[in-house]
Design an enzyme around this catalytic site. Structure first.
Site, PDB file in Angstrom:
ATOM      1  N   GLY A   1       9.027  -0.197   1.520  1.00 43.90           N
ATOM      2  CA  GLY A   1       9.611  -1.147   2.459  1.00 43.90           C
ATOM      3  C   GLY A   1       9.317  -0.898   3.923  1.00 43.90           C
ATOM      4  O   GLY A   1      10.031  -1.399   4.797  1.00 43.90           O
TER       5      GLY A   1
ATOM      6  N   GLY B   1       0.811  -1.215   0.000  1.00 49.61           N
ATOM      7  CA  GLY B   1       0.000   0.000   0.000  1.00 49.61           C
ATOM      8  C   GLY B   1       0.841   1.259   0.000  1.00 49.61           C
ATOM      9  O   GLY B   1       2.034   1.231   0.319  1.00 49.61           O
ATOM     10  N   ASN B   2       0.219   2.360  -0.379  1.00 51.21           N
ATOM     11  CA  ASN B   2       0.896   3.656  -0.337  1.00 51.21           C
ATOM     12  C   ASN B   2      -0.116   4.779  -0.235  1.00 51.21           C
ATOM     13  O   ASN B   2      -1.243   4.667  -0.726  1.00 51.21           O
ATOM     14  CB  ASN B   2       1.857   3.847  -1.524  1.00 51.21           C
ATOM     15  CG  ASN B   2       1.361   3.158  -2.781  1.00 51.21           C
ATOM     16  OD1 ASN B   2       0.466   3.659  -3.445  1.00 51.21           O
ATOM     17  ND2 ASN B   2       1.910   1.986  -3.099  1.00 51.21           N
TER      18      ASN B   2
ATOM     19  N   HIS C   1      -3.704   3.949  -1.851  1.00 48.15           N
ATOM     20  CA  HIS C   1      -3.735   2.674  -2.569  1.00 48.15           C
ATOM     21  C   HIS C   1      -3.556   1.544  -1.564  1.00 48.15           C
ATOM     22  O   HIS C   1      -2.645   1.591  -0.736  1.00 48.15           O
ATOM     23  CB  HIS C   1      -2.642   2.622  -3.635  1.00 48.15           C
ATOM     24  CG  HIS C   1      -2.423   1.233  -4.156  1.00 48.15           C
ATOM     25  ND1 HIS C   1      -3.442   0.500  -4.725  1.00 48.15           N
ATOM     26  CD2 HIS C   1      -1.341   0.429  -4.160  1.00 48.15           C
ATOM     27  CE1 HIS C   1      -2.975  -0.688  -5.059  1.00 48.15           C
ATOM     28  NE2 HIS C   1      -1.704  -0.769  -4.719  1.00 48.15           N
TER      29      HIS C   1
ATOM     30  N   GLU D   1       5.241   3.355  -6.303  1.00 48.25           N
ATOM     31  CA  GLU D   1       4.126   3.883  -7.105  1.00 48.25           C
ATOM     32  C   GLU D   1       4.085   5.410  -7.103  1.00 48.25           C
ATOM     33  O   GLU D   1       3.059   6.011  -7.413  1.00 48.25           O
ATOM     34  CB  GLU D   1       2.782   3.338  -6.606  1.00 48.25           C
ATOM     35  CG  GLU D   1       2.659   1.834  -6.566  1.00 48.25           C
ATOM     36  CD  GLU D   1       2.893   1.147  -7.906  1.00 48.25           C
ATOM     37  OE1 GLU D   1       3.028   1.850  -8.933  1.00 48.25           O
ATOM     38  OE2 GLU D   1       2.973  -0.082  -7.910  1.00 48.25           O
TER      39      GLU D   1
ATOM     40  N   HIS E   1      -5.264  -6.791  -8.530  1.00 44.47           N
ATOM     41  CA  HIS E   1      -4.336  -6.018  -7.710  1.00 44.47           C
ATOM     42  C   HIS E   1      -4.970  -5.464  -6.432  1.00 44.47           C
ATOM     43  O   HIS E   1      -4.658  -5.919  -5.351  1.00 44.47           O
ATOM     44  CB  HIS E   1      -3.726  -4.900  -8.561  1.00 44.47           C
ATOM     45  CG  HIS E   1      -2.633  -4.178  -7.862  1.00 44.47           C
ATOM     46  ND1 HIS E   1      -1.553  -3.629  -8.497  1.00 44.47           N
ATOM     47  CD2 HIS E   1      -2.437  -3.920  -6.550  1.00 44.47           C
ATOM     48  CE1 HIS E   1      -0.755  -3.072  -7.613  1.00 44.47           C
ATOM     49  NE2 HIS E   1      -1.278  -3.231  -6.422  1.00 44.47           N
TER      50      HIS E   1
ATOM     51  N   HIS F   1      -4.955  -2.942  -0.607  1.00 45.95           N
ATOM     52  CA  HIS F   1      -5.471  -4.211  -1.133  1.00 45.95           C
ATOM     53  C   HIS F   1      -6.538  -4.769  -0.183  1.00 45.95           C
ATOM     54  O   HIS F   1      -6.391  -5.886   0.328  1.00 45.95           O
ATOM     55  CB  HIS F   1      -4.344  -5.243  -1.266  1.00 45.95           C
ATOM     56  CG  HIS F   1      -3.133  -4.761  -1.987  1.00 45.95           C
ATOM     57  ND1 HIS F   1      -1.855  -5.198  -1.693  1.00 45.95           N
ATOM     58  CD2 HIS F   1      -2.989  -3.859  -3.003  1.00 45.95           C
ATOM     59  CE1 HIS F   1      -0.989  -4.601  -2.487  1.00 45.95           C
ATOM     60  NE2 HIS F   1      -1.641  -3.777  -3.285  1.00 45.95           N
TER      61      HIS F   1
HETATM   62 ZN   LIG Z   1      -0.713  -2.497  -4.632  1.00 48.23          ZN
END
Ligand SMILES: [Zn+2]
Length: 275
Positions: free
Chosen positions: A47, A30-31, A96, A77, A159, A98
């Protein structure tokens, strides 16, 4: 009012923790990013778990992706985030993740592009299922661009999910709404039916969006498709219903298989009596 850099950092750390605690990401996935001003963007590092970030882990980049802070490297990303800020001047944060139910739909190739829940229609409008692109490359965000102008929440095939908003909490709340909707859709599919709202009701909700400050352009593509009477095309659910019929599960108890069985039982009973 413009938020201070201190507040933006706190918001990203807070949202990172919530994203991790709710199981929207595993490991270091994620970001999250936020616009600081017209020269700089703050983004989560690569990381590092989103649940355990410190303020000094966050990375400042310019709009070309050049790192302006010391320490950690930005998310892989970062260029997707920067492109979104360029394309959408009204947007100040990108999330972002999941989340399981939303990503489950994205993996199954099942769109959430259907008008079912009033809150979702008002807050998110349509949720397109964006074709797969390789993470960390231009191919990841190129398919998103054609939906970007009109949408704030996206399912990314095979994704995860992406949401954008006017600030960090706004973008994150859209992620929660998206995942909650995906979870409800999953339960409704298990129960065997999804009733969509009739088009006049959807239109009334779409009109109400302006009262909530949502751009009215973010409509549902299924409703908007040429000749589409209402958002009734939901192939995923009907495919699942077919499967259930094959498995002899009948939520309504009136399928053809049940009827056949009933006719056979009645016929046998009558034959016995006659015999
Ligand atoms: Zn992702």
């Amino acid at each position: 009012m413009q938020k201070s850099l201190y507040q933006i950092k706190r918001d990203i750390l807070d949202v990172g923790r919530r994203t991790y605690d709710r199981g929207y990401v595993a490991s270091n996935d994620g970001n999250i990013s936020a616009r600081i001003d017209d020269k700089k963007v703050l983004i989560t590092p690569t990381g590092v778990s989103k649940g355990f970030m410190k303020a000094e882990d966050l990375v400042v980049v310019d709009y070309d992706g050049k790192v302006l802070s010391q320490g950690k490297r930005p998310s892989s990303e970062v260029f997707m985030h920067l492109r979104i800020y360029k394309e959408r001047p009204d947007i100040n944060s990108v999330c972002h993740a999941h989340p399981i139910y939303a990503t489950g739909h994205a993996v199954a190739g099942m769109s959430l592009e259907k008008c079912v829940l009033p809150e979702v229609i008002i807050v998110l409008g349509g949720i397109p299922l964006v074709e797969y692109g390789e993470p960390g490359t231009d191919k990841f965000f190129e398919p998103i661009l054609k939906f970007l102008k009109d949408h704030d929440a996206f399912l990314l095939a095979n994704h995860g999910a992406l949401t954008i908003g006017t600030d960090v909490l706004n973008a994150y709340h859209k992620m929660e709404t998206l995942e909650h909707f995906a979870h409800i859709s999953y339960v409704a599919q298990q129960l065997g039916n999804i009733n969509v709202l009739p088009k006049p009701d959807v239109q009334a909700l779409m009109e109400a969006r302006s009262r909530y400050g949502v751009p009215s352009t973010a409509t549902c593509q299924t409703c908007d498709s040429p000749g589409g009477e209402s958002c009734e095309i939901y192939q995923g659910a009907s495919a699942l219903n077919d499967q259930k019929a094959n498995l002899n599960i009948h939520p309504n108890g009136n399928s053809d298989v049940d009827r056949e069985k009933l006719v056979r039982m009645v016929t046998e009973a009558v034959m016995k009596k006659l015999g």
